[in-house]
Scaffold this active site. Structure first.
Site, short mmCIF file in Angstrom:
data_model
loop_
_atom_site.label_atom_id
_atom_site.label_comp_id
_atom_site.label_asym_id
_atom_site.label_seq_id
_atom_site.Cartn_x
_atom_site.Cartn_y
_atom_site.Cartn_z
N GLY D 148 -77.07 14.74 26.08
CA GLY D 148 -77.90 15.50 26.84
C GLY D 148 -79.03 14.26 27.70
O GLY D 148 -78.48 13.16 27.36
N CYS D 149 -79.50 14.92 28.46
CA CYS D 149 -80.30 13.92 29.50
C CYS D 149 -81.26 13.03 28.60
O CYS D 149 -81.42 11.72 28.96
CB CYS D 149 -80.88 14.65 30.79
SG CYS D 149 -81.79 16.14 30.32
N TYR D 150 -82.23 13.99 28.25
CA TYR D 150 -83.19 12.92 27.30
C TYR D 150 -82.50 11.94 26.43
O TYR D 150 -83.09 10.93 26.10
CB TYR D 150 -84.30 13.81 26.67
CG TYR D 150 -85.22 14.62 27.47
CD1 TYR D 150 -86.25 13.99 28.31
CD2 TYR D 150 -85.31 16.23 27.29
CE1 TYR D 150 -87.24 14.83 29.12
CE2 TYR D 150 -86.11 16.88 28.15
CZ TYR D 150 -87.21 16.10 29.00
OH TYR D 150 -87.97 16.82 29.84
N THR D 152 -79.94 10.39 26.24
CA THR D 152 -79.41 9.16 27.21
C THR D 152 -80.21 8.30 27.24
O THR D 152 -80.15 7.23 27.04
CB THR D 152 -78.51 9.84 28.19
OG1 THR D 152 -77.62 10.75 27.91
CG2 THR D 152 -77.94 8.62 29.13
#
Lengths: 345, 345, 345, 345
Positions: D148-150, D152
């Site tokens: 996921g973005c957060y 990462t």
């Protein structure tokens, strides 16, 4: 005076509430919403927490007529036409922020609004609420058709040269730009943040429903049939409209002379500010306020006059102007409750 | 091939670096900056950390002529004219992103740029680098005058109807809108965030220096003197230009017919995309890319053609087009290094 | 009552003018600006055209003392300390929006403000103008130190749990976010539109001058030495501050219980709104208004309380609070002239 | 190599297309969309006009298995789990950008994703695709769970201090901020332009589905149970994530020492840039690129380390990292096709 607002979850309604809350002569006693009846307004708009304590209710025309003296319709197209006639018949004055009572020609209405117009005899009663030209009629109005946002900025920019017969009436080009709030609170990809941010778009070329509204008024005032080229665009900002208008001057005129014409035309109008030579207004300079600011530039090379007219689309282009109209209808000072300064920055 | 960039701290330079970094035939070996010589580029632009490891140096024309084959000038107005002549004399090809070599008339240059033009004999050598019309001359150019951002969007929008003699050439109105990066990295209240955010402005009415550049090219191609009305505006976004252009059609033409004319005109041009009927491009749709997208709408009511032309002002309006010109000058495929897709959203 | 504003070209001054213009008991008769004396205010701020007709003048303390009863300083750091003492000695009450009279420790002032503090005996007279805790002292103040924007949002968010001894005072972490207007109208690359738009930045880690201001107040109220970790960030918007605050709860507490504590603490404060469980305020919900909205979330998994406190940095964080303080100093209702609703959207 | 993308109308898909279009070893031969099958991709995304000429098709697993070697799932939660098992069984490698195969604990999955997890034996096959720690496993993966973005941005910011045992693992607070594109193209009031512009919001306090993903990875790497406090916020911008992370240092450490630790930890990782002392990265500095930039500040007063980690949520936080994982899975250079520079400004 007790008033009601119909269309309680839209931006028009919430902006009306902002102005009416501090208005000395009026209180909003009813907020009507079809989709949210039974809900507290502050649940839908948390910024009103502890300020407005009203539950939204469904529309009941009979009841409403007993409870309030004046009703604002901040509804989508093709809604108010079903209710305003009976409210008027019961003696309630109505201010309609939608387009239902602005046009006089049923066929044109059908073309641009996709449905039948309101009954002609109520249309005939409706007064077009641009205070700068219609103050006397507004005083008497039972149905007040509050102008559209683009038509307000555009016609205020054009009327002085048109009525003074200074321009070729067949040459009018309007390149208009609006913030996103004009599209309302309804969801659409067009104003989805990720799509609209860092973006600039033209839309509805040649088919926008404000075209006939602009043409009707200009035609009436110029006393000749006028057609305009009108291109709306969306700017990545929430509020503000700029109409950049191009017209051919009949004779060479200096910018200074034209500014005089405009200042004279609007000398009794507290909300129109004609800027001095060399300053062109930006939308931010009227943000949150009821002003329409106009800047002029006569291009000597090409013989064209460039008119830049800006408003806050939710204020002078909608709710602020509606309150201005109410003030006139009720015999109060025109600026009551809407004399806030623009918010800058 | 070794190339240098002069004007290392501006947005034009940094965008050139973005494209040249992945270009297979070129390497940037020198970045020249007057104000920041001695500083690492990545200190001024931290996004280049660990990517570009170059210290900026002052300009020394003799040295430069020995070290590189081609020089990009990404400098403010009235700088490159002092250096390009001697570089050219030493056999270095120059691509000038500033306006110093675009105009041919010294008097007009003086009026709009406030200084004397470069020596006429170097002006005569300069080729106006709009690849869509000048490819053959560009191949031979030693001085390449890279077009301005507004002129690129605007003339690409106008040339097909002009050269096909479809419009009244005296009727051209250009309502142009740009993002703030066109104003560069230099500080000014005009593009101070708090002033420009949630704002929309018109500026430099009638006096913008791109007016003579547009008129010169249109006049050349139409073979008759052309004057335009041009109003630039600033949009609260960083990148993107839209020119909304209004012209009177000589005869009634359908939108479909005109789209055909445009698609035919640009059939060999990889970076111009003429949109199908019913879609008007927004600036976001070319963001970060070298495309110019054009949408058309023939307004049957008023007989006007509305042309919407969009580019990324820093790419097709500056550095991307400069790389495109370099590719043509060097005999490489026109799209080399600049075939990135638009970034969306 | 006649008042003066010093620092006429900054955002603090212009926001004071917005509120004072409609204030029933006050008129701004003098606007003082060093850099723009002799210029009309509306030339620097065209949105005030036809509203404010005042020429800015230079500062003459003797004259000023005769002409007005109260002076607002909306000046940069290290200016007001030179003028407030003699104004006070002449019986003029001063409200200082800068930081010159907020700190009591000269050494800390020197560290964070880079200059010597004002004379101690005037510092001792200064009242810290956070109305929610200091109302009685404010009534008597001759020098009113109006709190900083971050300290206002942050301490209002922390005081209820601190004073009720509910949290570990050594655990305070403040992750703060501001719009760009906090940086003022002065130009800097940091808030250049092209750099700040579509960007999010942290800045001044560990060295922001609001750190000692927050710590001084918390220490005073908690009656033990408190140090905080404070990280400010800039958001690509003009107005608004959010402080997201993390503290360790001493004992397990439900969100509902804590909301009760907060609502009780602020029950007499018209401008603090503690939100019901499940709603967290966003900055837009206080835009243009003097409200501070607080949302709470007790994280049962980690035993931490998350406090979200939002204000408009130019209103409750500066000029609105200054008017609130003036109202209290003058014995008027606290909300006079600043009871506008938030502007939404 | 032929690949397919499932979820063709989302931002993840369109960003994959941007990178894969210029990838030397891959071509996208199928774009699958349930809701838009039968439509040309360029109709839904006009910026792809004349670039991508593919009609979207419905999903047929059997056919797909014959036509492509690798499939990207850019679908909402709880979709890929129904198709990846049979694709894997047919020998097709799958890279899943959704969260379906990231968590290993079915109960936690149920809590945060609201449905049952995929069959355990496929979960066991899935490799968590954070290349900086898992390169060897990624090479062999048939099911690649793209982070996921957060998670990462956050875990890349935390792993060096965690694995070097420098901080109190129970002290982790993550204050995260994202642009709106993380919410996808689906319409919601939360990211309606008029609501989100000039606004800053916290959301999903304590319940965001990236919490268990962060905790699972940190727990695995620290070899002890870790819980974090995580507060996500939305910034009025399209792209970019910043995680501002607060941890208690076990012993006093200088910022310089910690930067060394980080630079050493990431010395072989082309996409992580640890900034030198005194510079804190902003989100714009990685815009459009696959970089994760990390800045550090050890606060000597409070003993805390502040870690600022930024990525482009659609690139390193989604599609760029997916391509990086594909490169590793296929034995190509990790940076192939994703070595574009950040776009600035």
């Amino acid at each position: 005076m007790d008033v009601a607002i119909i269309g309680g979850t839209g931006y028009g309604a919430v902006e009306l509430i902002r102005f009416l809350h501090n208005h000395p002569h009026v209180q909003v006693t009813k907020i009507i919403s079809h989709s949210n009846s039974g809900t507290d307004l502050s649940e839908v708009y948390p910024h009103l927490t502890e300020i407005i304590d009203l539950e939204m209710t469904p529309l009941n025309v009979d009841e409403l007529a007993k409870e309030v003296e004046l009703v604002f319709f901040a509804t989508p197209s093709n809604v108010s036409k079903h209710y305003i006639p009976s409210l008027m018949d019961k003696g309630v004055r109505c201010i309609d922020l939608s387009g239902d009572f602005r046009l006089r020609d049923g066929e044109i209405y059908q073309t641009y609004y996709g449905e039948e117009m309101a009954t002609q005899r109520y249309i005939d009663q409706a007064v077009y609420g641009l205070p700068e030209i219609n103050k006397e009629k507004i005083k008497q109005a039972s149905i007040l058709a509050n102008p559209g946002c683009y038509p307000t900025a555009t016609t205020l920019g054009l009327l002085p040269v048109l009525e003074n017969d200074l321009v070729d009436n067949s040459s009018i080009i309007i390149d208009a730009k609006t913030g996103t709030s004009g599209a309302g609170r309804g969801l659409s990809l067009n104003v989805h943040f990720s799509e609209m941010n860092e973006n600039f778009k033209a839309y509805k070329l040649g088919v926008h429903k404000h075209i006939p509204e602009i043409e009707q008024l200009l035609t009436e005032r110029a006393k000749e049939e006028i057609q305009v080229t009108f291109t709306p665009h969306i700017v990545p900002m929430t509020r503000g409209i700029m109409s950049t208008i191009y017209v051919d001057l009949k004779d060479k005129q200096s910018t200074d002379y034209l500014i005089d014409v405009y200042q004279n035309y609007y000398k009794n109008d507290p909300f129109v500010r004609v800027r001095r030579n060399g300053t062109i207004p930006s939308t931010r300079e009227v943000y949150g306020s009821n002003y329409c600011d106009i800047g002029l530039y006569a291009d000597e090379r090409t013989g064209k006059l460039i008119i830049v007219s800006v408003i806050d689309n939710l204020v002078k282009g909608a709710s602020g102007q509606a309150v201005q109209n109410m003030n006139i209808m009720c015999g109060w000072d025109e600026t009551t409750g809407i004399n806030q300064l623009p918010i800058y920055p």
